[in-house]
Design a protein around this motif. Sequence first.
Motif, mmCIF file in Angstrom:
data_model
loop_
_atom_site.group_PDB
_atom_site.id
_atom_site.type_symbol
_atom_site.label_atom_id
_atom_site.label_comp_id
_atom_site.label_asym_id
_atom_site.label_seq_id
_atom_site.Cartn_x
_atom_site.Cartn_y
_atom_site.Cartn_z
ATOM 1 N N LYS A 50 2.106 -26.156 73.172
ATOM 2 C CA LYS A 50 3.337 -25.740 74.333
ATOM 3 C C LYS A 50 3.777 -27.424 74.430
ATOM 4 C CE LYS A 50 2.121 -21.454 75.516
ATOM 5 N NZ LYS A 50 0.680 -20.434 76.705
ATOM 6 N N ASN A 102 0.682 -23.272 67.678
ATOM 7 C CA ASN A 102 1.690 -22.702 69.212
ATOM 8 C C ASN A 102 0.772 -24.084 69.969
ATOM 9 O OD1 ASN A 102 2.337 -21.787 70.786
ATOM 10 N ND2 ASN A 102 0.259 -20.954 71.723
ATOM 11 N N ILE A 156 -3.363 -25.979 79.749
ATOM 12 C CA ILE A 156 -2.631 -25.102 79.161
ATOM 13 C C ILE A 156 -3.373 -24.468 78.282
ATOM 14 C CG2 ILE A 156 -0.996 -24.947 77.401
ATOM 15 C CD1 ILE A 156 0.379 -27.360 78.891
ATOM 16 N N LYS A 200 5.910 -33.387 71.117
ATOM 17 C CA LYS A 200 6.045 -32.817 71.427
ATOM 18 C C LYS A 200 4.109 -32.564 71.726
ATOM 19 C CE LYS A 200 6.033 -28.506 70.238
ATOM 20 N NZ LYS A 200 6.411 -27.114 70.708
ATOM 21 N N ASP A 205 -3.753 -22.992 74.357
ATOM 22 C CA ASP A 205 -2.396 -22.700 73.217
ATOM 23 C C ASP A 205 -3.679 -22.889 71.970
ATOM 24 O OD1 ASP A 205 -2.889 -25.156 73.918
ATOM 25 O OD2 ASP A 205 -0.260 -25.580 74.242
#
Length: 251
Positions: free
Chosen positions: A46, A44, A64, A98, A66
């Motif tokens: 993001k 996971n 964040i 990413k 994750d």
Amino acid sequence: MKAVIVEASPKKDGNSVTLAKEFIRGLKENQRAEITELYLDDLNIKFCRGCWSCLKLGEPGCVIEDDMTWIYPKLNEADVIVFATPIYWWHINAQMKKFIDRLEGLLDGNGPNNLSGKALVLILTYNMEDPDGVYLAIQMFRSIAGWAGLDLTVLKFCAFESHVLEAPEKLSEAYELGQELSDFKRHELSIPCPIDGCKGRFSSIMALAKHLASGAGPTHRNWRKLNGFEDLGFRTDELWMGIAKMLDNLD
């Protein structure tokens, strides 16, 4: 020796993952090696928001919540980092891009670069030889490694004719590279960047020269201008080699 292997292909039996596995097999020649394998499709992670909050934390990390929360310490402690990705549409795939965007969180309060001194291995696989293609990705990582002070090694394979399992010489190349780096330890960072406000530290004059050639923002650009260097970046080796020669003469 600590290593983090990042596998971006959505195919666990794909070419880039297969080469990464062979590299890991070579690393395991060092029985004390601590290896963290990250298969991005299982995680996971993001997208980066570009909020710059990571620069205010005072330590590597991100606001964040994750899987990057537990990955940052692994990356920070690693001696060797491997990025294994297929080429999609002339560049690295979206999963890897990413992940790389989130490396901003390895800057500590806009200060130390927590990648410097490490070895970076780039495993790239692709289906067609293209005049640009894979070379666009290599060029990007040459610039990233230059700025960050990483030792860059590139392993690439064109899968137009067959899967890499049918290319024993390429599997051996990946395995032998793992063997070669199985005892690698992060370089001591003894040379500071001479630019006021830059907290970068580097392991050699060559590493510093590459940083000065690729550093962005007004301070590094002004340094290049004041010292008579053009903003050539890493389009060729001309700029960083010229800076290295100047720095050597100053010693």
